[in-house]
Design a protein around this motif. Structure first.
Motif, PDB file in Angstrom:
ATOM      1  N   TRP A   1      95.466  -1.019 -66.106  1.00  0.00           N
ATOM      2  CA  TRP A   1      94.298  -1.815 -66.869  1.00  0.00           C
ATOM      3  C   TRP A   1      93.871  -3.279 -65.780  1.00  0.00           C
ATOM      4  N   ARG A   2      92.706  -4.125 -64.971  1.00  0.00           N
ATOM      5  CA  ARG A   2      92.948  -4.929 -64.862  1.00  0.00           C
ATOM      6  C   ARG A   2      92.860  -5.985 -65.636  1.00  0.00           C
ATOM      7  N   VAL A   3      92.844  -6.967 -65.289  1.00  0.00           N
ATOM      8  CA  VAL A   3      92.390  -8.525 -66.323  1.00  0.00           C
ATOM      9  C   VAL A   3      91.093  -8.670 -66.101  1.00  0.00           C
ATOM     10  N   GLY A   4      90.445  -9.038 -67.639  1.00  0.00           N
ATOM     11  CA  GLY A   4      88.952  -9.305 -67.476  1.00  0.00           C
ATOM     12  C   GLY A   4      88.049  -8.573 -69.004  1.00  0.00           C
ATOM     13  N   ASP A   5      88.254  -9.068 -70.249  1.00  0.00           N
ATOM     14  CA  ASP A   5      87.710  -8.138 -71.377  1.00  0.00           C
ATOM     15  C   ASP A   5      85.592  -8.657 -71.528  1.00  0.00           C
ATOM     16  N   THR A   6      84.915  -7.970 -71.763  1.00  0.00           N
ATOM     17  CA  THR A   6      83.782  -8.565 -72.331  1.00  0.00           C
ATOM     18  C   THR A   6      83.266  -7.715 -72.961  1.00  0.00           C
ATOM     19  N   TYR A   7      82.790  -8.983 -74.198  1.00  0.00           N
ATOM     20  CA  TYR A   7      82.455  -8.413 -75.713  1.00  0.00           C
ATOM     21  C   TYR A   7      80.802  -8.105 -75.635  1.00  0.00           C
ATOM     22  N   THR A   8      80.882  -7.207 -75.766  1.00  0.00           N
ATOM     23  CA  THR A   8      78.595  -6.555 -76.008  1.00  0.00           C
ATOM     24  C   THR A   8      78.624  -6.140 -77.384  1.00  0.00           C
ATOM     25  N   GLN A   9      77.900  -6.502 -77.810  1.00  0.00           N
ATOM     26  CA  GLN A   9      77.291  -6.927 -79.132  1.00  0.00           C
ATOM     27  C   GLN A   9      77.012  -5.043 -79.545  1.00  0.00           C
ATOM     28  N   ALA A  10      77.554  -4.871 -81.221  1.00  0.00           N
ATOM     29  CA  ALA A  10      77.554  -3.568 -80.560  1.00  0.00           C
ATOM     30  C   ALA A  10      77.114  -3.919 -83.059  1.00  0.00           C
ATOM     31  N   VAL A  11      76.464  -2.986 -82.968  1.00  0.00           N
ATOM     32  CA  VAL A  11      76.433  -2.762 -84.482  1.00  0.00           C
ATOM     33  C   VAL A  11      77.022  -0.811 -84.899  1.00  0.00           C
ATOM     34  N   THR A  12      77.967  -1.145 -85.584  1.00  0.00           N
ATOM     35  CA  THR A  12      78.494   0.020 -85.655  1.00  0.00           C
ATOM     36  C   THR A  12      78.592   0.631 -87.594  1.00  0.00           C
ATOM     37  N   VAL A  13      79.567   1.969 -87.702  1.00  0.00           N
ATOM     38  CA  VAL A  13      79.627   1.966 -89.180  1.00  0.00           C
ATOM     39  C   VAL A  13      80.335   1.649 -89.873  1.00  0.00           C
ATOM     40  N   LEU A  14      81.342   0.608 -88.981  1.00  0.00           N
ATOM     41  CA  LEU A  14      82.097  -0.010 -88.940  1.00  0.00           C
ATOM     42  C   LEU A  14      81.336  -2.431 -89.786  1.00  0.00           C
ATOM     43  N   GLY A  15      79.992  -1.999 -89.553  1.00  0.00           N
ATOM     44  CA  GLY A  15      79.409  -3.487 -89.424  1.00  0.00           C
ATOM     45  C   GLY A  15      78.407  -3.913 -87.277  1.00  0.00           C
ATOM     46  N   PRO A  16      78.977  -4.808 -87.825  1.00  0.00           N
ATOM     47  CA  PRO A  16      78.395  -5.615 -86.218  1.00  0.00           C
ATOM     48  C   PRO A  16      79.592  -6.485 -85.748  1.00  0.00           C
ATOM     49  N   GLY A  17      79.496  -6.866 -84.487  1.00  0.00           N
ATOM     50  CA  GLY A  17      80.411  -5.942 -83.857  1.00  0.00           C
ATOM     51  C   GLY A  17      80.553  -7.090 -82.364  1.00  0.00           C
TER      52      GLY A  17
ATOM     53  N   ARG B   1      76.931 -13.877 -72.418  1.00  0.00           N
ATOM     54  CA  ARG B   1      76.332 -13.109 -73.539  1.00  0.00           C
ATOM     55  C   ARG B   1      75.836 -11.801 -73.155  1.00  0.00           C
ATOM     56  N   TRP B   2      75.736 -10.851 -74.135  1.00  0.00           N
ATOM     57  CA  TRP B   2      75.565  -9.474 -73.117  1.00  0.00           C
ATOM     58  C   TRP B   2      75.460  -8.496 -74.856  1.00  0.00           C
ATOM     59  N   PHE B   3      74.679  -7.571 -74.642  1.00  0.00           N
ATOM     60  CA  PHE B   3      74.266  -7.176 -75.776  1.00  0.00           C
ATOM     61  C   PHE B   3      73.560  -6.057 -74.879  1.00  0.00           C
ATOM     62  N   SER B   4      74.108  -5.182 -74.132  1.00  0.00           N
ATOM     63  CA  SER B   4      74.214  -4.150 -73.414  1.00  0.00           C
ATOM     64  C   SER B   4      75.467  -4.160 -72.757  1.00  0.00           C
ATOM     65  N   ARG B   5      75.570  -2.598 -72.296  1.00  0.00           N
ATOM     66  CA  ARG B   5      76.670  -2.474 -71.138  1.00  0.00           C
ATOM     67  C   ARG B   5      76.304  -2.191 -69.855  1.00  0.00           C
ATOM     68  N   ASP B   6      76.089  -3.264 -69.224  1.00  0.00           N
ATOM     69  CA  ASP B   6      75.475  -3.025 -68.187  1.00  0.00           C
ATOM     70  C   ASP B   6      76.240  -3.245 -66.726  1.00  0.00           C
ATOM     71  N   VAL B   7      77.138  -2.630 -66.507  1.00  0.00           N
ATOM     72  CA  VAL B   7      78.100  -1.843 -65.633  1.00  0.00           C
ATOM     73  C   VAL B   7      77.305  -2.601 -64.597  1.00  0.00           C
ATOM     74  N   VAL B   8      76.739  -2.991 -63.894  1.00  0.00           N
ATOM     75  CA  VAL B   8      76.960  -3.657 -62.368  1.00  0.00           C
ATOM     76  C   VAL B   8      76.304  -4.816 -62.683  1.00  0.00           C
ATOM     77  N   ALA B   9      75.859  -5.123 -64.007  1.00  0.00           N
ATOM     78  CA  ALA B   9      75.759  -6.469 -64.475  1.00  0.00           C
ATOM     79  C   ALA B   9      77.096  -7.258 -63.992  1.00  0.00           C
ATOM     80  N   ILE B  10      78.020  -6.713 -65.422  1.00  0.00           N
ATOM     81  CA  ILE B  10      79.048  -7.477 -65.863  1.00  0.00           C
ATOM     82  C   ILE B  10      79.944  -7.170 -65.116  1.00  0.00           C
ATOM     83  N   ALA B  11      80.010  -6.395 -64.423  1.00  0.00           N
ATOM     84  CA  ALA B  11      80.743  -6.353 -62.540  1.00  0.00           C
ATOM     85  C   ALA B  11      80.750  -7.817 -61.803  1.00  0.00           C
ATOM     86  N   ALA B  12      79.517  -7.968 -61.626  1.00  0.00           N
ATOM     87  CA  ALA B  12      79.132  -8.939 -60.980  1.00  0.00           C
ATOM     88  C   ALA B  12      78.672 -10.175 -61.681  1.00  0.00           C
TER      89      ALA B  12
END
Length: 221
Positions: free
Chosen positions: A71-87, A147-158
């Motif tokens: 693993w490398r350092v650097g978490d990215t949090y992207t908005q989600a709604v799941t069966v467990l609720g929003p997060g 602020r991330w609303f989708s898992r856009d790998v190119v934008a996140i990596a940049a």
């Protein structure tokens, strides 16, 4: 039959033809959807393989993969709604012998943003998912504000200056109930095409019946 009535009959027949065409189109879409479902089910039933190198096709989505590395350092949090609720989904770069890939380690509640435990295992199992460019939830990703609303790998990596990454991410499998909570990938395809097809065909039959009645009245029957 008067000219006006003849025009109405011709217009109604054109409508019948259009409704029949829509019904046939829905049957064609149903066949495509059933083929997609069958292919995805085969991928889900297959044993995991090493993640592909380079570009992937849409047919690769939901492929079961297994990767080993660190693993490398650097978490990215992207908005989600799941069966467990929003997060948020927690995406972390994972370096393998084949290159770096972003891994969606799983879901955390909103209150855990920025507090997800660090990963430990050097093995990742999960499903290959295609990148989600642009944004989601009717909102555009804002890398400058993190602020991330989708898992856009190119934008996140940049934004994270991660360097080259695979053009997809991996949805990690269930991890025994801890946080982040993996294994929440929803593999479901809406398939209501047969209902729509039958609706169009029924409407075509109804319009056709009334057209026949109008034509008969026009002949004095």
């Amino acid at each position: 039959m008067t000219r006006t009535r003849a025009a109405l009959v011709a217009l109604a027949l054109a409508g019948v033809a259009m409704l029949l065409a829509l019904g046939v189109w829905q049957l064609q879409r149903r066949a495509v959807k059933l083929d997609l479902i069958a292919r995805v089910e085969r991928r889900l039933a297959a044993p995991p393989v090493a993640p592909p190198i380079g570009a992937v096709a849409r047919d690769d989505e939901y492929m079961k993969v297994i990767a080993r590395g660190r693993w490398r350092v650097g978490d990215t949090y992207t908005q989600a709604v799941t069966v467990l609720g929003p997060g948020f989904w927690v995406l972390t770069p994972f370096e393998t012998a084949r290159g770096t890939v972003l891994v969606n380690r799983g879901f955390v509640p909103a209150g855990m943003r920025g507090k997800a435990p660090s990963p430990r295992s050097g093995t990742v199992r999960g499903l290959l998912r295609l990148s989600e460019p642009g944004g989601g939830f009717l909102r555009t990703n804002d890398p400058a504000a993190d602020r991330w609303f989708s898992r856009d790998v190119v934008a996140i990596a940049a934004a994270r200056r991660t360097g080259p990454v695979a053009p997809y991410f991996i949805d990690a499998e269930a991890n025994g109930g801890g946080w982040p909570r993996g294994g929440l990938t929803v593999v479901r395809f809406r398939n209501t095409h047969l209902v729509y097809a039958l609706t169009w065909f029924a409407l075509a039959g109804l319009v056709g019946f009334f057209t026949w009645r109008i034509a008969r009245v026009g002949r004095g029957d």
